[in-house]
Design an enzyme around this catalytic site. Structure first.
Site, PDB file in Angstrom:
ATOM      1  N   GLU A 166      47.603  12.900  36.193  1.00 19.83           N
ATOM      2  CA  GLU A 166      47.060  14.218  35.846  1.00 19.83           C
ATOM      3  C   GLU A 166      48.093  15.279  35.486  1.00 19.83           C
ATOM      4  OE1 GLU A 166      44.482  15.380  39.060  1.00 19.83           O
ATOM      5  OE2 GLU A 166      42.966  13.920  38.517  1.00 19.83           O
ATOM      6  N   GLU A 355      39.988   7.520  38.788  1.00 14.78           N
ATOM      7  CA  GLU A 355      39.521   8.306  39.939  1.00 14.78           C
ATOM      8  C   GLU A 355      38.136   8.858  39.653  1.00 14.78           C
ATOM      9  OE1 GLU A 355      41.941  11.566  41.370  1.00 14.78           O
ATOM     10  OE2 GLU A 355      43.764  10.362  41.247  1.00 14.78           O
TER      11      GLU A 355
HETATM   12  C1  FCB Z   1      42.684  14.627  41.863  1.00 10.66           C
HETATM   13  C2  FCB Z   1      43.958  14.043  42.436  1.00 10.66           C
HETATM   14  C3  FCB Z   1      43.768  13.245  43.698  1.00 10.66           C
HETATM   15  C4  FCB Z   1      42.742  13.879  44.605  1.00 10.66           C
HETATM   16  C5  FCB Z   1      41.482  14.201  43.846  1.00 10.66           C
HETATM   17  C6  FCB Z   1      40.382  14.780  44.695  1.00 10.66           C
HETATM   18  O1  FCB Z   1      42.985  15.724  41.074  1.00 10.66           O
HETATM   19  O2  FCB Z   1      44.565  13.199  41.494  1.00 10.66           O
HETATM   20  O3  FCB Z   1      45.020  13.103  44.314  1.00 10.66           O
HETATM   21  O4  FCB Z   1      43.275  14.982  45.224  1.00 10.66           O
HETATM   22  O5  FCB Z   1      41.759  15.082  42.803  1.00 10.66           O
END
Ligand code: FCB
Length: 449
Positions: A166, A355
């Site tokens: 990210e 994610e």
């Molecule tokens: C993302 C992050 C991860 C976690 C989630 C909830 O932005 O990559 O580490 O904190 O959010």
């Protein structure tokens, strides 16, 4: 609703990151990271929480992997802590640090779990921050050296490697907003930071390939849909601007080899110019794109602070919508929009959802956690993901954030994202209902009605 079958070989995983779970902050010769410094600075993290102990995964990794195997996890995304491998960020690798990851990877393989390693999930060695961190162009070389070290040591056993987690988030929140490490607030410096992040990614891809030509390499992007707050033309324009500033600042150079003209126009008052040669380095062909998605953002026109005001609207609430414990709107279509966009505008790359998940309060009662809200969340997003695949998106796998409850950055331990509950004082792990539900989805490779 009928059963939604996923493509053969679809990967079902879960994700974590080093600083959020490992603990062992002073063990094995690990150096200080910017998140150690930041979390130990009073007032930066809620309740003064730090990652010193976290889920103690550094000591408990074998038990954690055994639990993953029991629950039928197909793949595990973890991150390598740069300051374990190179305590000051440069120079020869530290054997004890690499050894920890080597043992973790072997344990995963033995359990039949495919390892995905992220090289940078936000824990920059503090010594490099002292030399400017991502504000210094040298970061590209430092990161490439480190990437080469990890690829050499682990690359024969990894199934995938991810360069950066990210860029959007650690860049803007770490160097402009200041709510993440290193806590810098420098809007004018951001165009350099963002470019160096892109450059570091490109150089790292080259370094990994030089060591391990066949190891699939990607990057994990969080590029939420930017929706105008109202139907006004000003808000629509603001949403397009913020999309260029937040999302396309990274998507376009990495995947298309050019910064968006809208962005360059926005930056021209700051005198920003990017060398053409750098773009060739940044736009290395990738084997996959990692998509991290949780929700969408709202953007409103605000003449005084055109770009940062958009962030203030992140938590704008609308009637009838449901929200997680983070205050994030539950909106499966946000993931759908990101996947559709990659297919339509970015050449339909191979994608892993690296994610996706939700924080809820999750009380333990009689040794159980009945997290029906998390199951409903995952079901909704997976159904939308299924539709994106049917529409032609080349999604090959999905990773829940997170495997364990963990240190949620500035929120500390107050937000629980895990499929597995962690009782921090005792370090007891309790699989939530969602963990068993997810195991069943993985086993059937399908979402039942
Ligand atoms: C993302 C992050 C991860 C976690 C989630 C909830 O932005 O990559 O580490 O904190 O959010």
């Amino acid at each position: 609703m009928t059963e939604l079958q996923f493509p053969e070989g679809f990967v079902w995983g879960a994700a974590t990151a080093a600083y959020q779970i490992e603990g062992g902050a002073h063990e094995g010769g690990r150096g200080e990271s910017i998140w150690d410094r930041f979390s130990h600075t009073p007032g930066k993290v809620s309740h003064g929480d730090t990652g010193d102990v976290a889920c103690d995964h550094f000591h408990r990794y074998a038990g954690d992997v055994a639990m993953m195997r029991e629950l039928g996890l197909g793949a595990y995304r973890f991150s390598v802590a740069w300051p374990r491998v190179q305590p000051s960020g440069k120079g020869p690798p530290h054997p004890a640090g690499l050894d920890f990851y080597s043992r973790l990877v072997d344990a995963l393989l033995e359990a039949g779990i495919a390892p995905m390693a992220t090289l940078y999930h936000w824990d920059l060695p503090q010594a490099l921050q002292d030399e400017g961190g991502f504000a210094s162009r040298d970061v590209a070389g430092w990161f490439a050296d480190y990437a080469g070290v990890v690829a050499r040591a682990l690359g024969d056993r990894l199934r995938w490697i991810v360069t950066l987690n990210e860029p959007q988030i650690f860049g803007l929140f770490g160097y402009v907003v200041g709510t993440h490490a290193p806590g810098v607030q420098d809007f004018v410096g951001y165009p350099r930071v963002a470019h160096h992040i892109n450059l570091a990614h490109g150089e790292a891809v080259r370094a990994v390939r030089a060591e391990r030509a066949r190891l699939p390499v990607g990057i994990a992007m969080q590029t939420p849909p930017m929706h105008p707050r109202s139907a006004s033309a000003e808000d629509a324009a603001a949403a397009r601007r913020f999309d260029a500033f937040f999302n396309r600042y990274f998507l376009d150079p990495v995947l298309l080899g050019a910064y968006p003209p809208e962005l360059l126009e926005l930056l021209s008052p700051l005198g920003v110019r990017y060398p053409e040669e750098d773009l060739a380095v940044i736009a290395q062909p990738l084997d996959f794109v990692g998509v991290n998605n949780y929700t969408r953002y709202f953007v409103r026109h605000h003449p005084e602070t055109p770009l940062l005001e958009a962030l203030a609207d992140e938590h704008h609430r609308i009637d009838g919508a449901r929200y997680t414990d983070m205050g994030w709107e539950i909106r499966p279509d946000a993931l759908g929009e990101v996947l559709d966009r990659l297919r339509a505008d970015y050449g339909n790359p191979v994608v892993y959802v690296t994610e996706n998940g939700a924080a809820f309060a999750d009380p333990v009662a009689d040794g159980q956690v009945h997290d029906a809200d998390r199951v409903a969340f995952l079901r909704g997003y997976l159904a939308r993901l299924h539709r994106a695949i049917a529409d032609g998106a080349r999604v090959r796998g999905y990773f829940v954030w997170s495997w364990l409850d963990n240190f949620e950055w500035a929120h500390g331990y107050s937000k629980r994202f895990g499929l597995v509950h962690v009782d921090y004082p005792t370090q007891r792990r309790t699989p939530k209902d969602s963990a068993r539900w997810y195991a069943e989805v993985a086993r059937r490779n399908a979402l039942s009605p």
